[in-house]
Design an enzyme around this catalytic site. Structure first.
Site, PDB file in Angstrom:
ATOM      1  N   ASP A 102      44.445  42.183  43.321  1.00 44.49           N
ATOM      2  CA  ASP A 102      43.165  41.516  43.091  1.00 44.49           C
ATOM      3  C   ASP A 102      43.038  41.081  41.634  1.00 44.49           C
ATOM      4  O   ASP A 102      42.759  39.930  41.326  1.00 44.49           O
ATOM      5  CB  ASP A 102      41.993  42.427  43.495  1.00 44.49           C
ATOM      6  N   PHE A 155      33.637  42.719  33.228  1.00 40.68           N
ATOM      7  CA  PHE A 155      33.795  43.464  34.474  1.00 40.68           C
ATOM      8  C   PHE A 155      33.298  42.585  35.620  1.00 40.68           C
ATOM      9  O   PHE A 155      32.202  42.028  35.545  1.00 40.68           O
ATOM     10  CB  PHE A 155      33.020  44.785  34.431  1.00 40.68           C
TER      11      PHE A 155
END
Ligand code: IMP
Length: 183
Positions: A102, A155
């Site tokens: 990912d 993030f």
């Protein structure tokens, strides 16, 4: 667009339509690079499940898929955190392996995976990631052949990526909103 996940606010960063377009291109590249090679996609759970599913739909050559997990546990004080590959069921000897991740942040996980999977003596090994944070990368990984997006050092969640276990189901990718003390 802002959303709340657990105790943090996130803002929209990449829409699914954009993600799909990039994945379509990656699929075409893989079709060309692996023609007549029947590669094995090795999806790294949990985060890669959406990316892997969409990527494989864009690959038209013969191919196989299998899944692994990387678990971390605390070693003794000399070794610190030790990683371990679990769940690899497929024989990779002599096969063309494409690891599907990912996100590559520091690169430590991917470097470790490549090192571990090489022990099975595949014919070739490379990696495809959806997201790369170039500013966080601490390793040079020449096997990282396919990168859908380079993103800033934020993030992110959504499209398989989580925050405290939440947010994996989100269709788009969101980045964490700045907390006031960071500005
Ligand atoms: P690395 O070993 O530092 O490259 O980290 C890779 C792993 O950290 C990924 O497979 C993710 O599980 C996790 N990770 C790194 N950055 C993020 C993020 O922004 N959101 C969610 N998970 C992340």
């Amino acid at each position: 667009m802002k959303i709340q996940v657990d105790d943090r606010e996130f803002v929209l960063m990449l829409e699914y339509e954009q993600i799909k377009k990039r994945i379509r291109l990656t699929g075409i590249q893989i079709d060309v690079d692996f023609e007549n090679k029947t590669p094995v996609f090795v999806g790294v759970l949990n985060g890669s499940f959406m990316f892997l599913a969409d990527l494989m739909k864009e690959v038209n050559i013969a191919s196989e898929v299998t899944f692994i997990r990387v678990s971390s546990y605390e070693g003794d004080t000399s070794t610190g955190t030790v990683k371990q590959v679990i769940g690899l069921e497929k024989e990779l000897k002599g096969r063309h392996v494409i690891i599907v991740e990912d996100i590559v942040d520091t690169g430590i996980t991917l470097e470790f995976l490549i090192h571990e999977l090489r022990k099975q003596e595949p014919a070739s090994i490379c990696a495809a990631c959806l997201l790369l944070k170039p500013q966080s990368l601490t390793k040079e990984i020449e096997e990282l052949s396919y990168i859908a997006f380079e993103i800033p050092d934020d993030f992110v969640i959504g499209y398989g990526l989580d925050y405290n276990g939440l947010g994996r189901n989100l269709k788009h990718i969101y980045r964490a909103g700045r907390v006031p003390s960071e500005t």
